[in-house]
Design an enzyme around this catalytic site. Structure first.
Site, PDB file in Angstrom:
ATOM      1  N   CYS A   2      15.162  -0.214  14.505  1.00  0.00           N
ATOM      2  CA  CYS A   2      16.429   0.333  14.975  1.00  0.00           C
ATOM      3  C   CYS A   2      17.052   1.098  13.816  1.00  0.00           C
ATOM      4  O   CYS A   2      16.596   1.003  12.682  1.00  0.00           O
ATOM      5  CB  CYS A   2      17.386  -0.776  15.393  1.00  0.00           C
ATOM      6  SG  CYS A   2      16.682  -1.901  16.595  1.00  0.00           S
ATOM      7  N   TRP A  78      15.933   0.061  19.298  1.00  0.00           N
ATOM      8  CA  TRP A  78      14.609  -0.062  19.874  1.00  0.00           C
ATOM      9  C   TRP A  78      14.532  -1.530  20.263  1.00  0.00           C
ATOM     10  O   TRP A  78      14.461  -2.403  19.410  1.00  0.00           O
ATOM     11  CB  TRP A  78      13.540   0.308  18.843  1.00  0.00           C
ATOM     12  CG  TRP A  78      12.156   0.066  19.330  1.00  0.00           C
ATOM     13  CD1 TRP A  78      11.545  -1.143  19.473  1.00  0.00           C
ATOM     14  CD2 TRP A  78      11.194   1.026  19.751  1.00  0.00           C
ATOM     15  NE1 TRP A  78      10.280  -0.984  19.951  1.00  0.00           N
ATOM     16  CE2 TRP A  78      10.041   0.325  20.140  1.00  0.00           C
ATOM     17  CE3 TRP A  78      11.211   2.422  19.842  1.00  0.00           C
ATOM     18  CZ2 TRP A  78       8.894   0.965  20.604  1.00  0.00           C
ATOM     19  CZ3 TRP A  78      10.071   3.047  20.294  1.00  0.00           C
ATOM     20  CH2 TRP A  78       8.932   2.329  20.669  1.00  0.00           C
ATOM     21  N   ASN A 102      19.014  -4.673  12.603  1.00  0.00           N
ATOM     22  CA  ASN A 102      17.670  -4.125  12.758  1.00  0.00           C
ATOM     23  C   ASN A 102      16.706  -5.221  12.327  1.00  0.00           C
ATOM     24  O   ASN A 102      16.912  -5.834  11.291  1.00  0.00           O
ATOM     25  CB  ASN A 102      17.539  -2.896  11.842  1.00  0.00           C
ATOM     26  CG  ASN A 102      16.129  -2.369  11.780  1.00  0.00           C
ATOM     27  OD1 ASN A 102      15.331  -2.587  12.693  1.00  0.00           O
ATOM     28  ND2 ASN A 102      15.810  -1.684  10.688  1.00  0.00           N
ATOM     29  N   HIS A 509     -27.837 -12.999  -1.018  1.00  0.00           N
ATOM     30  CA  HIS A 509     -29.056 -12.455  -0.414  1.00  0.00           C
ATOM     31  C   HIS A 509     -29.386 -11.068  -0.954  1.00  0.00           C
ATOM     32  O   HIS A 509     -30.079 -10.298  -0.308  1.00  0.00           O
ATOM     33  CB  HIS A 509     -28.909 -12.432   1.117  1.00  0.00           C
ATOM     34  CG  HIS A 509     -28.753 -13.808   1.690  1.00  0.00           C
ATOM     35  ND1 HIS A 509     -29.787 -14.714   1.745  1.00  0.00           N
ATOM     36  CD2 HIS A 509     -27.660 -14.455   2.158  1.00  0.00           C
ATOM     37  CE1 HIS A 509     -29.347 -15.852   2.261  1.00  0.00           C
ATOM     38  NE2 HIS A 509     -28.045 -15.722   2.514  1.00  0.00           N
ATOM     39  N   LYS A 609      -6.643  13.297   7.373  1.00  0.00           N
ATOM     40  CA  LYS A 609      -5.966  12.231   8.120  1.00  0.00           C
ATOM     41  C   LYS A 609      -6.601  12.029   9.487  1.00  0.00           C
ATOM     42  O   LYS A 609      -6.749  10.923   9.956  1.00  0.00           O
ATOM     43  CB  LYS A 609      -4.473  12.571   8.267  1.00  0.00           C
ATOM     44  CG  LYS A 609      -3.648  11.475   8.923  1.00  0.00           C
ATOM     45  CD  LYS A 609      -3.543  10.245   8.038  1.00  0.00           C
ATOM     46  CE  LYS A 609      -2.924   9.059   8.748  1.00  0.00           C
ATOM     47  NZ  LYS A 609      -3.282   7.785   8.105  1.00  0.00           N
TER      48      LYS A 609
HETATM   49  C1  F6R Z   1      -9.015   4.806   5.993  1.00  0.00           C
HETATM   50  C2  F6R Z   1      -8.731   5.605   7.161  1.00  0.00           C
HETATM   51  C3  F6R Z   1      -9.864   6.012   8.028  1.00  0.00           C
HETATM   52  C4  F6R Z   1      -9.438   5.992   9.498  1.00  0.00           C
HETATM   53  C5  F6R Z   1     -10.557   6.568  10.366  1.00  0.00           C
HETATM   54  C6  F6R Z   1     -10.223   6.482  11.831  1.00  0.00           C
HETATM   55  O1  F6R Z   1      -7.866   4.475   5.305  1.00  0.00           O
HETATM   56  O2  F6R Z   1      -7.614   5.964   7.407  1.00  0.00           O
HETATM   57  O3  F6R Z   1     -10.989   5.225   7.818  1.00  0.00           O
HETATM   58  O4  F6R Z   1      -9.173   4.666   9.853  1.00  0.00           O
HETATM   59  O5  F6R Z   1     -10.782   7.902  10.023  1.00  0.00           O
HETATM   60  O6  F6R Z   1      -9.092   7.219  12.117  1.00  0.00           O
HETATM   61  P1  F6R Z   1      -8.311   6.969  13.462  1.00  0.00           P
HETATM   62  O7  F6R Z   1      -7.778   5.589  13.414  1.00  0.00           O
HETATM   63  O8  F6R Z   1      -7.249   8.023  13.501  1.00  0.00           O
HETATM   64  O9  F6R Z   1      -9.306   7.130  14.584  1.00  0.00           O
END
Ligand code: F6R
Length: 614
Positions: A2, A78, A102, A509, A609
């Site tokens: 929130c 929220w 919050n 192992h 990302k």
């Molecule tokens: C590691 C990381 C990646 C994502 C992967 C999947 O810190 O961020 O390994 O987890 O690329 O990404 P999503 O979750 O967006 O499918």
């Protein structure tokens, strides 16, 4: 999550509170409200205006029924406890007290029980009881300030509060425990706000309260006290630059900010899956999963990449143990090419922060082509996966900017654990008493995560040593095995130190050949039924020269005294939720190792990302 804003002003506050609320709307928007101390003909009184839905609705309400004054608090909600309606909207009033909140008050039920014979409760929120506590304390003769301080001591949970009291005009009380809260310093005025964004149009001089701090804010003074009520001084930060920079607050990197957001983001996730007021897990129909019947599912396929796949591996243990449901976990890039033998009554659930990862999306489409029911557990509900799957499930972690996934990971885990409990209840493997115990453990998580974050300074010191290593190993058993994999991934991707995670029993192992004098081995082992076995594995590497860091709890530290080079003691946490709380330690360890090495933490080399190529 929130949003809170408050003004101890010398000019009317209503328009400025509304402006601040609009900036906070990203934190929650199912209702909003303001409370101000109005002064008419020298008579002052606390008044409020609230409205369901967006801040627009609140503005319209105030246009029809104006309210203004020099002191006020405001909130955008929220919903966690209680439906998103006007009655449950903040500020909550009790006697002379107006309060915005919050986070989660974990012990609200017992506090309500204590007060219910003398006080009338009108909402379904966990918040209202706090206003009653303060009012009750004042009735017993305490000043507003002392009543606020005394009430804080009775609360368990992770929260931020803003309070105004009728007849104590001139003061706003604020507290931060687990949820963020900042104080803005103005010219003849002072403010409180959930973050610097809320305060951006009011001031650039901001004090970020530290964990456990509380404050008394007046027009010309700000007094801050720590958890022990000792007066303290906190640094003033000048917030300048772009909004993006402001969003980082006083954190050096988005990754660190996102690590610190986890008490809030996890509680946000819980809100979707848990009926906290009635101590129940939500049913599939309450989760809008109309045709999904866990009792009929013979097999669950969890499919994901990277960190999301490690969340899925942890979830395999939960679904198998809590719901006796057979689970396969697949790395998305392997799933369709291995031509899996799929059975009819199975559900394929993809797990993805972005909802756009190419391999995971292809796996989802492959499962659909084989006539499986599909579900997508995602952070971005407008993503392709959410749109294409039969069921879309949110994790509600909010935008994750740092490339290395942190808060999305703990929210994925929280959602998956909740779904495993939901499946366990529907399949008749979880009794009502056990369900209540699990719900109590879930709602404690934001607080336990906040407590774990206080280990940050210790972890930073440990990370210094780790940053000197060329190779490192992470070990764990049971659900902490996938957490070891995640620990190693986090370290490699942002610090570029080579790291591997292993099931603790597997090292001997083969990989144990890599252990030499000084090799760091991080052992994740809360005291559970596997603890002794993990400790034996720890000793196997220790005698071969490894430098062992044991991450455990008090009991584990006692049992393993003298066996590890370093021991990091986490809060006591129940076995089911331990991986979520322990995740914080491995995130901070990697973060500080990377910062020490000077890498680009938020945008590590070669990574993106959202990976939209196969
Ligand atoms: C590691 C990381 C990646 C994502 C992967 C999947 O810190 O961020 O390994 O987890 O690329 O990404 P999503 O979750 O967006 O499918």
């Amino acid at each position: 999550m929130c949003g809170i804003i408050g003004i101890a002003g010398t000019k009317p506050v209503t328009d400025r509170l509304l402006e601040g609320l609009k900036r906070l709307e990203y934190r929650g928007y199912d209702s909003a409200g303001i409370a101000v101390i109005e002064k008419n003909n020298h008579v002052s009184g606390l008044v409020r205006r609230r409205a369901k839905g967006k801040i627009r609705n609140l503005e319209e309400r105030i246009e029809l029924e104006p309210a203004d004054g020099l002191f006020g608090i405001a909130h955008t909600r929220w919903a966690t406890h209680g439906a998103p309606n006007e009655i449950n909207a903040h500020p909550h009033f009790a006697g002379r007290v107006g309060l915005v909140h919050n986070g989660i008050i974990e012990n609200f039920t017992s506090l309500r029980d204590e007060l219910k014979h003398t006080r009338d409760f009108v909402t379904q929120t966990d918040t209202e009881v706090v206003a009653h506590l303060i009012d009750e304390a004042m009735k017993s003769g305490l000043s507003g300030k002392d009543a606020f301080a005394a009430s804080l001591k009775k609360l368990t949970g992770a929260f931020a509060l803003g309070v105004v009291i009728d007849g104590v005009d001139g003061q706003i009380f604020a507290a931060r425990r687990g949820s963020p809260l900042a104080i803005g310093l103005g010219d003849g005025e002072n403010y409180i706000g959930s973050d610097a964004i809320a305060l951006a149009s009011l001031t650039t001089r901001v004090i970020y309260l530290e964990e456990g701090d509380w404050a008394v804010v007046t027009t010309d003074n700000v007094e801050i006290f720590d958890l022990n009520d000792t007066p303290v001084k906190r640094d003033i930060t000048i917030v300048t630059g772009s909004l993006a920079a402001a969003e980082k607050g006083n954190y050096r990197h988005f990754m660190l900010k996102e690590i610190y957001e986890q008490p809030e983001t996890v509680s946000h996730t819980l809100t979707h899956y848990v009926d906290a007021f009635n101590h129940k897990i939500k049913t599939p129909s309450e989760l809008e999963l109309k045709d999904l019947d866990f009792a009929k599912i013979e097999r669950l396929s969890l499919i994901a990449c990277g960190t999301a796949a490690y969340a899925a591996y942890v979830a395999k243990y939960w679904f198998e143990q809590l719901a006796e449901m057979p689970v396969d976990v697949d790395i998305a890039s392997e799933f369709r090419y291995r031509k899996p033998a799929l059975i009819k009554n199975s559900v394929a659930m993809v797990v993805s922060q972005s909802g756009e990862t190419a391999d995971t999306l292809a796996a989802l489409r492959y499962a659909q082509s084989k006539d499986l029911q599909t579900a997508a557990l995602v952070n971005v509900m407008s993503s392709t996966m959410a749109r294409e799957a039969d069921f879309a499930l949110p994790i509600n972690a909010g935008p994750e900017i740092g490339v290395a996934s942190t808060k999305a990971f703990t929210s994925q885990l929280t959602a998956l654990l909740s779904l495993a409990i939901c499946a366990g209840v529907q399949r008749g493997h979880i009794s009502e008493t056990y369900e209540q115990k699990l719900i109590a453990s879930l709602t404690q998580m934001p607080r336990l995560i906040a407590e774990t974050l206080t280990l940050d300074d210790d972890i930073e010191k440990l990370a210094h040593d780790l940053s000197k290593a060329k190779n490192a190993f992470y070990l764990g058993r049971g659900m902490h095995f996938p957490l070891a994999l995640e620990g190693a991934l986090k370290l490699k991707e942002i610090s570029y130190i080579h790291a591997e995670g292993y099931a603790a029993g597997e090292l001997k192992h083969g990989p144990i050949a890599l252990i030499e004098e000084g090799t760091p081995v991080i052992v994740i082992a809360p005291t559970d039924e596997l603890f002794e076995k993990t400790v034996s594995n720890m000793q196997e590497v220790s005698t071969r020269g490894a430098k062992v860091l044991l991450i455990t709890d008090k009991e584990g530290a006692r049992k393993a005294k003298g066996m590890a080079n370093d021991i990091l003691i986490c809060p006591d946490v129940c076995v089911e939720t331990a991986p979520i709380v322990y995740a914080i330690t491995i995130q901070l360890l990697s973060y500080h190792a990377a910062v020490h090495l000077g890498t680009d933490v938020d945008q590590p080399r070669n990574l993106a990302k959202s990976v939209t190529v196969e």
